[in-house]
Design an enzyme around this catalytic site. Sequence first.
Site, short mmCIF file in Angstrom:
data_model
loop_
_atom_site.label_atom_id
_atom_site.label_comp_id
_atom_site.label_asym_id
_atom_site.label_seq_id
_atom_site.Cartn_x
_atom_site.Cartn_y
_atom_site.Cartn_z
N THR A 120 42.32 37.83 36.53
CA THR A 120 43.54 37.85 35.72
C THR A 120 43.34 37.37 34.29
O THR A 120 43.64 38.10 33.33
CB THR A 120 44.63 37.01 36.41
OG1 THR A 120 44.95 37.61 37.67
CG2 THR A 120 45.89 36.93 35.56
N HIS A 125 44.15 44.56 36.42
CA HIS A 125 43.17 45.02 37.40
C HIS A 125 43.90 45.61 38.60
O HIS A 125 45.12 45.56 38.67
CB HIS A 125 42.27 43.86 37.86
CG HIS A 125 43.06 42.68 38.35
ND1 HIS A 125 43.80 42.69 39.52
CD2 HIS A 125 43.26 41.44 37.81
CE1 HIS A 125 44.39 41.53 39.69
NE2 HIS A 125 44.10 40.75 38.66
#
Length: 442
Positions: A75, A247
């Site tokens: 992240t 992602h």
Amino acid sequence: MGCQAVLLAAALAALLAPGAAAPVPRQGARSKLLLVSFDGFRWNYDQDVDTPHLDAMARDGVKARYMTPPFVTLTSPCHFTLVTGKHIENHGVVHNMFYNTTSKLKLPYYTTLGIQSWWDSGSVPIWVTAQRQGLRTGSFFYPGGNITYQGEAVTLSRKEGILHNYKDEQEWRANVDTVMRWFTEDGLDLVTLYFGEPDSTGHKFGPESQERKDMVMQVDRTVGYLRQSLESHGLAHSLNLIVTSDHGMTTVNKKASDLVELHTFPNFTFKDIEFELLDYGPNGMLLPKEGLLETVYAALKDAHPKLHVYKKEDFPKSFHYANHSRITPLLMYSDLGYVIHGRLNVQFNNGEHGFDNREMDMKTIFRAVGPNFKKGLEVEPFESIHVYELMCQLLGIVPEANDGDLSTLLPVLRSGSALQASGRPPLVMGMLVAGTLLAKIR
């Protein structure tokens, strides 16, 4: 003085002239920019769920087939790439966790979000770059958005709490309302807005679960509310909206017969390790004790067919990850679906990310709509490092040095717009000309 030298001198003079670094003047009012990230939104999450609002964004604007995040697909590193345009090894936020190999200190994600030195290590994100060029910026829960960079803080920012409830749809709408006020009442030009879903749900229940599908529908409703709010606040024709993510997500093989468990490897012992960063998905770092690097490497390099172990200097250059001082002498990653267990098996998520960014399950989304974007355009996949240059172009600011290429995403802008017609700012053009001429003279 030869002709080329004269041209070089002229180019350099342009660089040093007063106002050379100023953005290109643009016709009419400046467009604002809102970057929205829905954490862990895999590229194909809209294919098994009805997503009318994301579909409408694609019809009204631009959609990428998918976007490739950087490695390592975590992240904080991926989000910082979006706002710096740099590969992870060049911006230095190499992990979600702060760690210090000397003190052995390791801090969790939420604590790391507030560690100044972890983020402010030489790279200047777009918030600060924009403010230095006369704009006002804001960050709502976006990783790295509450940090002071080189002594300058984001104009307005909110940081999520450690017990923050990611799933509260009413709070999501309240956050959108706050961002609308930032644009209309506080006069902000750029805001980055972060939501922690569908990542949290994907981790807990897995990416193929009904719970994840329900959360994607909640994301879609929020996109609809966001676009409706832009209309009701009179911003739809003066604000460019980008919706993306950091992602993707994949299913963990929790019951596989060949789990990657370092504590079971016959020739490896943690007694040889000075520092470890393991049990955080499919990647890990090790600092062997002095003189034991070769011993540890030999014990691990062929210990498991799903595990890839490298010395730092041999890590694949295509990942643009290992060439940073924060990376330990040994690092590793596992194949899709396999997490790395260290001293004990403590990872129980049904979904995970952090894998090779070339894997399709790690790919994510990109949607954009607004006055400067073309309509109904689907583009081929691209890397997320290029989004930063696009955002700087949309804001009319001179970018910092970065790894992106404006030409990659420039075609998504409307032809004939003031933005696209203006091209590069004078400073950048002058540098390009000067560099070219200097190379010829040499």
